[in-house]
Write a protein that holds these residues in place. Structure first.
Motif, PDB file in Angstrom:
ATOM      1  N   ASP A   1      -3.101  -6.583  14.287  1.00  0.00           N
ATOM      2  CA  ASP A   1      -3.658  -5.349  13.712  1.00  0.00           C
ATOM      3  C   ASP A   1      -5.185  -5.354  13.752  1.00  0.00           C
ATOM      4  OD1 ASP A   1      -1.217  -4.200  13.110  1.00  0.00           O
ATOM      5  OD2 ASP A   1      -1.223  -4.782  11.002  1.00  0.00           O
TER       6      ASP A   1
ATOM      7  N   ARG B   1      13.114   1.598  10.438  1.00  0.00           N
ATOM      8  CA  ARG B   1      12.764   0.481   9.542  1.00  0.00           C
ATOM      9  C   ARG B   1      13.382  -0.832   9.992  1.00  0.00           C
ATOM     10  NH1 ARG B   1       8.474   2.826   7.310  1.00  0.00           N
ATOM     11  NH2 ARG B   1       8.997   4.984   6.880  1.00  0.00           N
TER      12      ARG B   1
ATOM     13  N   TYR C   1       4.174   5.793  14.097  1.00  0.00           N
ATOM     14  CA  TYR C   1       4.133   4.794  15.184  1.00  0.00           C
ATOM     15  C   TYR C   1       5.524   4.212  15.419  1.00  0.00           C
ATOM     16  CZ  TYR C   1      -0.840   5.303  15.337  1.00  0.00           C
ATOM     17  OH  TYR C   1      -2.089   5.850  15.506  1.00  0.00           O
ATOM     18  N   ARG C   2       6.255   4.044  14.337  1.00  0.00           N
ATOM     19  CA  ARG C   2       7.615   3.517  14.472  1.00  0.00           C
ATOM     20  C   ARG C   2       8.523   4.525  15.194  1.00  0.00           C
ATOM     21  NH1 ARG C   2       9.107  -0.807  11.092  1.00  0.00           N
ATOM     22  NH2 ARG C   2       7.303  -1.700  10.034  1.00  0.00           N
TER      23      ARG C   2
ATOM     24  N   SER D   1       4.127  -3.020  18.075  1.00  0.00           N
ATOM     25  CA  SER D   1       2.719  -3.391  18.348  1.00  0.00           C
ATOM     26  C   SER D   1       2.177  -2.847  19.674  1.00  0.00           C
ATOM     27  CB  SER D   1       2.531  -4.904  18.281  1.00  0.00           C
ATOM     28  OG  SER D   1       2.454  -5.285  16.937  1.00  0.00           O
TER      29      SER D   1
ATOM     30  N   LYS E   1       0.817  -1.224   0.000  1.00  0.00           N
ATOM     31  CA  LYS E   1       0.000   0.000   0.000  1.00  0.00           C
ATOM     32  C   LYS E   1       0.850   1.273   0.000  1.00  0.00           C
ATOM     33  CE  LYS E   1      -1.037  -0.363   4.928  1.00  0.00           C
ATOM     34  NZ  LYS E   1      -0.030  -1.434   5.146  1.00  0.00           N
TER      35      LYS E   1
ATOM     36  N   ARG F   1      -2.260   6.628  20.204  1.00  0.00           N
ATOM     37  CA  ARG F   1      -3.154   6.719  19.040  1.00  0.00           C
ATOM     38  C   ARG F   1      -3.839   8.087  19.007  1.00  0.00           C
ATOM     39  NH1 ARG F   1      -2.780   2.152  16.356  1.00  0.00           N
ATOM     40  NH2 ARG F   1      -3.830   3.255  14.686  1.00  0.00           N
TER      41      ARG F   1
ATOM     42  N   GLY G   1      -2.003   3.600   6.101  1.00  0.00           N
ATOM     43  CA  GLY G   1      -1.902   3.064   7.458  1.00  0.00           C
ATOM     44  C   GLY G   1      -2.898   1.947   7.691  1.00  0.00           C
ATOM     45  N   ARG G   2      -3.461   1.945   8.895  1.00  0.00           N
ATOM     46  CA  ARG G   2      -4.420   0.890   9.246  1.00  0.00           C
ATOM     47  C   ARG G   2      -5.799   1.463   9.561  1.00  0.00           C
ATOM     48  NH1 ARG G   2       0.020  -0.720   8.530  1.00  0.00           N
ATOM     49  NH2 ARG G   2       1.029  -2.639   9.237  1.00  0.00           N
ATOM     50  N   ASP G   3      -5.819   2.734  10.011  1.00  0.00           N
ATOM     51  CA  ASP G   3      -7.082   3.311  10.499  1.00  0.00           C
ATOM     52  C   ASP G   3      -7.352   4.673   9.854  1.00  0.00           C
ATOM     53  OD1 ASP G   3      -4.970   4.709  11.626  1.00  0.00           O
ATOM     54  OD2 ASP G   3      -5.967   5.003  13.553  1.00  0.00           O
TER      55      ASP G   3
ATOM     56  N   ARG H   1      -6.870  -5.500  17.911  1.00  0.00           N
ATOM     57  CA  ARG H   1      -6.630  -4.589  19.040  1.00  0.00           C
ATOM     58  C   ARG H   1      -7.914  -3.805  19.335  1.00  0.00           C
ATOM     59  NH1 ARG H   1      -2.811  -1.295  15.400  1.00  0.00           N
ATOM     60  NH2 ARG H   1      -4.308  -0.020  14.303  1.00  0.00           N
TER      61      ARG H   1
ATOM     62  N   ARG I   1       0.872 -10.658  12.446  1.00  0.00           N
ATOM     63  CA  ARG I   1       0.647  -9.210  12.368  1.00  0.00           C
ATOM     64  C   ARG I   1      -0.787  -8.897  11.939  1.00  0.00           C
ATOM     65  NH1 ARG I   1       5.027  -6.014   9.341  1.00  0.00           N
ATOM     66  NH2 ARG I   1       5.255  -7.853   8.062  1.00  0.00           N
TER      67      ARG I   1
ATOM     68  N   SER J   1       1.719   6.896   7.864  1.00  0.00           N
ATOM     69  CA  SER J   1       1.371   6.993   9.293  1.00  0.00           C
ATOM     70  C   SER J   1       2.096   5.935  10.114  1.00  0.00           C
ATOM     71  CB  SER J   1      -0.147   6.889   9.498  1.00  0.00           C
ATOM     72  OG  SER J   1      -0.599   5.609   9.158  1.00  0.00           O
ATOM     73  N   GLY J   2       2.442   4.807   9.483  1.00  0.00           N
ATOM     74  CA  GLY J   2       3.184   3.763  10.194  1.00  0.00           C
ATOM     75  C   GLY J   2       4.537   4.286  10.670  1.00  0.00           C
TER      76      GLY J   2
ATOM     77  N   ALA K   1       1.576   0.844  19.376  1.00  0.00           N
ATOM     78  CA  ALA K   1       0.445   1.208  18.507  1.00  0.00           C
ATOM     79  C   ALA K   1      -0.909   0.859  19.126  1.00  0.00           C
ATOM     80  CB  ALA K   1       0.597   0.516  17.151  1.00  0.00           C
TER      81      ALA K   1
HETATM   82  O1   DC Z   1       2.809   0.092   8.146  1.00  0.00           O
HETATM   83  P1   DC Z   1       3.927  -0.230   9.151  1.00  0.00           P
HETATM   84  O2   DC Z   1       4.315  -1.676   9.185  1.00  0.00           O
HETATM   85  O3   DC Z   1       5.103   0.668   8.985  1.00  0.00           O
HETATM   86  O4   DC Z   1       3.290   0.094  10.559  1.00  0.00           O
HETATM   87  C1   DC Z   1       4.030  -0.036  11.733  1.00  0.00           C
HETATM   88  C2   DC Z   1       3.119  -0.409  12.869  1.00  0.00           C
HETATM   89  O5   DC Z   1       2.230   0.657  13.186  1.00  0.00           O
HETATM   90  C3   DC Z   1       2.258  -1.642  12.655  1.00  0.00           C
HETATM   91  O6   DC Z   1       2.353  -2.419  13.842  1.00  0.00           O
HETATM   92  C4   DC Z   1       0.864  -1.135  12.523  1.00  0.00           C
HETATM   93  C5   DC Z   1       0.897   0.200  13.217  1.00  0.00           C
HETATM   94  N1   DC Z   1       0.077   1.200  12.579  1.00  0.00           N
HETATM   95  C6   DC Z   1      -1.115   1.521  13.160  1.00  0.00           C
HETATM   96  O7   DC Z   1      -1.470   0.927  14.171  1.00  0.00           O
HETATM   97  N2   DC Z   1      -1.900   2.489  12.623  1.00  0.00           N
HETATM   98  C7   DC Z   1      -1.525   3.136  11.533  1.00  0.00           C
HETATM   99  N3   DC Z   1      -2.318   4.073  11.015  1.00  0.00           N
HETATM  100  C8   DC Z   1      -0.309   2.807  10.903  1.00  0.00           C
HETATM  101  C9   DC Z   1       0.477   1.826  11.450  1.00  0.00           C
END
Ligand code: DC
Length: 270
Positions: A226, A133, A76-77, A142, A54, A151, A171-173, A229, A222, A72-73, A145
Motif C-alpha cells: 500500500d 470480501r 477496488y474489490r 493489489s 477505519k 485509479r 480508503g488509502r488515498d 506503489r 500489505r 472506497s476499498g 489497485a
Molecule cells: O480497505 P480494503 O482492504 O477493502 O481495500 C482493498 C484494496 O484496495 C487494498 O489492496 C487497498 C486498495 N485500496 C486502494 O488502493 N485505495 C483505496 N482508496 C482503497 C483501497
C-alpha cells in the motif's frame, strides 16, 4: 438479498462519469432532523493501514451524523472481481490492457441495505457485497489497485459521489488524491502486532483460525504494498490528524472522531 439496484442508480460506470448529481449520490443514512441548523456539510476522509478499524469508525460517524458512507476499498474489490470473472488473471498475472479495455463496462453502484442502513456493493446490477470480501478477491486486489487507469476511473467516481459533500469515505488515498480539500482528514494506524491480533481474534470468532505469525506477515506485506506503489501510495496527508488506536476501545475512537467532526462543523459555520 433481493434488493434491486435499478430503482436507485447511484454511481456511473467506471469509465463514464455521470452528468447528473442526483444519480451519483449513494443513498446513505437519513439526515438528522436538525440538518437545517448545520449550514455546511463537509467531507470526512479517513485513510490508514489495513485492519486498523477505519471502516468501523467511518460507518459509525456517518450513521451518527446522517452522512453518506462510502467504502472506497469495496470499489477496488468490485473491479477485481470483474477482472477475475473476465478471466483477466492468467497464471496469477493481470492482463492490464484487457482490464483497461473492459473498464468502461463495469458499473459499480451502492444500494442501501434497509436492515443495516449501510450500503451494499453492486457490480453491473448484481449484489457482490459478500463475494468481494472473500480471500480470493483479497489476494488479487493489489495489482488492480496499482493500475493507473483503474485509479483514475475510481477516483473520478468517488469525487462525483462527494460533490454534494455530506460524505464519509474511507480508503488509502482519500485525503491525498480523492478529496485533497476535505475539511476533516484522519489517518488511522495501530501497531502491526495489534492489527494482527485483532484480525486473529476476528478469524477465531468466525471459526476460521489462522496462525498469528502468518497474519502478522500478511499485515506487514500489505502495509508495504500500500505504501510503496507508484500511484497514490498510502501516505498521511500533511493536514490529516493522526490517530494511533493501538490502545483505544471502539467507543473511545467513536467519541474522538465525533468530537473532531463537531469541531470542524462548528468552525465551518462561522
Ligand atoms: O480497505 P480494503 O482492504 O477493502 O481495500 C482493498 C484494496 O484496495 C487494498 O489492496 C487497498 C486498495 N485500496 C486502494 O488502493 N485505495 C483505496 N482508496 C482503497 C483501497
Amino acid at each position: 438479498m433481493n434488493q434491486q439496484p435499478s430503482n436507485r442508480p447511484l454511481t456511473p460506470a467506471a469509465g463514464r462519469p455521470s452528468d447528473s448529481r442526483r444519480e451519483t449520490r449513494p443513498e446513505g443514512n437519513r439526515p438528522p432532523s436538525d440538518i437545517n441548523s448545520r449550514p455546511k456539510k463537509i467531507i470526512v476522509a479517513i485513510d490508514g493501514h489495513s485492519s486498523c478499524g477505519k471502516s468501523t469508525m467511518a460507518k459509525d460517524l456517518a450513521r451518527a451524523v446522517g452522512y453518506i458512507y462510502v467504502d472506497s476499498g469495496a470499489m477496488y474489490r468490485a473491479i477485481t472481481l470483474y477482472a477475475m470473472r473476465h478471466g483477466l488473471f492468467k497464471d496469477g498475472r493481470l492482463d492490464e490492457a484487457g482490464l483497461e479495455a473492459l473498464l468502461p463496462e463495469a458499473r459499480i453502484t451502492f444500494v442501501r441495505d434497509e436492515a443495516t442502513g449501510l450500503p451494499r456493493t453492486f457490480l453491473n446490477g448484481e449484489d457482490v457485497e459478500d463475494a468481494i470480501r472473500g480471500l480470493d478477491v483479497s489476494s488479487h486486489v493489489s495489482p488492480v489497485a496499482t493500475l493507473p487507469a483503474v485509479r483514475a476511473a475510481l477516483t473520478r467516481m468517488q469525487q462525483e459521489m462527494g460533490r454534494g459533500r455530506g460524505i464519509v469515505m474511507d480508503g488509502r488515498d482519500i485525503g491525498t488524491a480523492v478529496f485533497p480539500d476535505a475539511e476533516l482528514k484522519v489517518f488511522v494506524t495501530a501497531s502491526a502486532e495489534v492489527r494482527a491480533q485483532r484480525r486473529y481474534d476476528e478469524l477465531q470468532a468466525k471459526g476460521q483460525p489462522a496462525a498469528f505469525d502468518d497474519i502478522l506477515r500478511n499485515v506487514r506485506e500489505r502495509d508495504y504494498i500500500d505504501s510503496h506503489r507508484a500511484v497514490a501510495p498510502l501516505r498521511q496527508a500533511p493536514d490529516a490528524l493522526l490517530l494511533d488506536n493501538s490502545h483505544m476501545t471502539i467507543d473511545q475512537q467513536r467519541a474522538w472522531l465525533l468530537e473532531r467532526f463537531r469541531e470542524k462543523t462548528k468552525s465551518s459555520d462561522n
